[in-house]
Design an enzyme around this catalytic site. Structure first.
Site, PDB file in Angstrom:
ATOM      1  CB  CYS A  93      -0.919   0.006   1.224  1.00 15.08           C
ATOM      2  SG  CYS A  93      -1.870   1.534   1.368  1.00 15.08           S
TER       3      CYS A  93
ATOM      4  CB  CYS B 234      -1.937   4.616   4.325  1.00 12.65           C
ATOM      5  SG  CYS B 234      -3.363   3.929   3.455  1.00 12.65           S
ATOM      6  CB  SER B 235      -0.182   0.659   6.594  1.00 10.68           C
ATOM      7  OG  SER B 235      -1.154   1.221   7.468  1.00 10.68           O
ATOM      8  CB  CYS B 236      -4.662  -0.640   2.559  1.00 15.31           C
ATOM      9  SG  CYS B 236      -5.365   1.014   2.573  1.00 15.31           S
TER      10      CYS B 236
END
Lengths: 94, 193
Positions: free
Chosen positions: B98, B101-103
């Site tokens: 991602c 962000c950090s999906c």
């Protein structure tokens, strides 16, 4: 906004809303202005650019778009592909 | 006395009672969400992968509708984003990142590892996936095309890895033990120890 079918060649809008004020954008900078191929429709989702600010959020089609890394970064060796989820509002049919 | 000086259980109880009094969320809903979060771990995703390796119908469902396939194994997906599954083949290897962000598919893989959220991984995975894989000791044939899946929007993605050789006749339970979170992100591939 045109309805796009799998196999369609598309270009991502070359736009920088973050330069105009507060923005929440799910379109990575590295695909803006670049050309790719639509591979599948992922359904419809409310526009996160509005949801992030608690504004009324229209429903947008979401697509999977495939890019060749050499079309994103010409110096890429060896070649690979990048698959990105993009909303219809960011895509132009070629 | 400031609230920070109270034991966290008392702060949590006070917050719950306010939320409940305002009719926003009940205690039962909060405790159910905590239980669901604690159950989420890579073992859940591994069960799905192992079943897909032995059951062609389940494999087809997994690739068509990851959320439904997870629910079929009693994994709670209510409230989770839709789950997509990218199938590795001898010709195509998927790597999930991602960049924004950090999906991460938490419902089936649990909390993302620290490096998954790092700026270095997010920047390098899309630019130099083969270099990133090499650092994990993952070397793929040159004929295998790498497809980086940038998890930018409403879906969460996991990889269905290739079943390792020399596992013929193995049970689902035994196969599931081979599958790690890194295999389902795509930085590694499952191996027989």
């Amino acid at each position: 906004m045109p309805t796009l079918e799998p196999g369609a060649k598309v270009r991502v809008r070359l736009d920088w809303p973050e330069a105009r004020g507060p923005a929440h954008i799910r379109t990575p900078h590295y695909v803006r202005g670049r050309e790719g191929t639509l591979v599948r429709s992922l359904g419809e989702f409310r526009n996160p650019e509005d949801l992030a600010f608690a504004r009324p959020a229209p429903v947008l089609p979401l697509y999977h778009v495939l890019f060749s890394a050499k079309d994103l970064w010409p110096d890429t060796r060896p070649e690979h592909d990048v698959l990105v989820e993009l909303y219809g509002s960011w895509l132009e049919a070629l | 006395m400031k609230w920070e000086q109270y034991p966290e259980e008392r702060v949590f109880a006070a917050l719950r009672s306010v939320l409940s009094a305002k009719g926003l969320v009940t205690d039962a809903e909060i405790f159910e969400t905590i239980a669901v979060t604690e159950r989420a771990s890579p073992e859940q995703g591994a069960r799905m992968v192992a079943k897909a390796w032995v059951d062609p119908d389940y494999r087809a469902l997994l690739l068509r509708d990851g959320t439904r396939a997870a629910e079929l194994l009693n994994i709670t997906m209510r409230g989770a984003p839709p789950l997509g599954v990218a199938e590795n083949t001898p010709d195509v290897h998927h790597l999930v990142v991602c960049t924004l962000c950090s999906c991460y598919p938490r419902a089936v893989l649990g909390y993302p590892p620290f490096w998954y959220k790092s700026v270095a991984y997010r920047a390098r995975a899309v630019r130099d996936p083969r270099g990133v894989l090499a650092e994990w000791g993952t070397v793929l044939p040159e004929s295998t095309r790498i497809r980086v899946v940038d998890s930018t929007a409403d879906y969460r993605w996991m990889v269905l890895p290739l079943r390792p050789a020399n596992t013929e006749g193995w049970s689902e339970e035994r196969l599931a033990k081979l599958v790690r979170a890194t295999d389902m992100i795509g930085v590694t591939v499952p191996k027989v120890p």
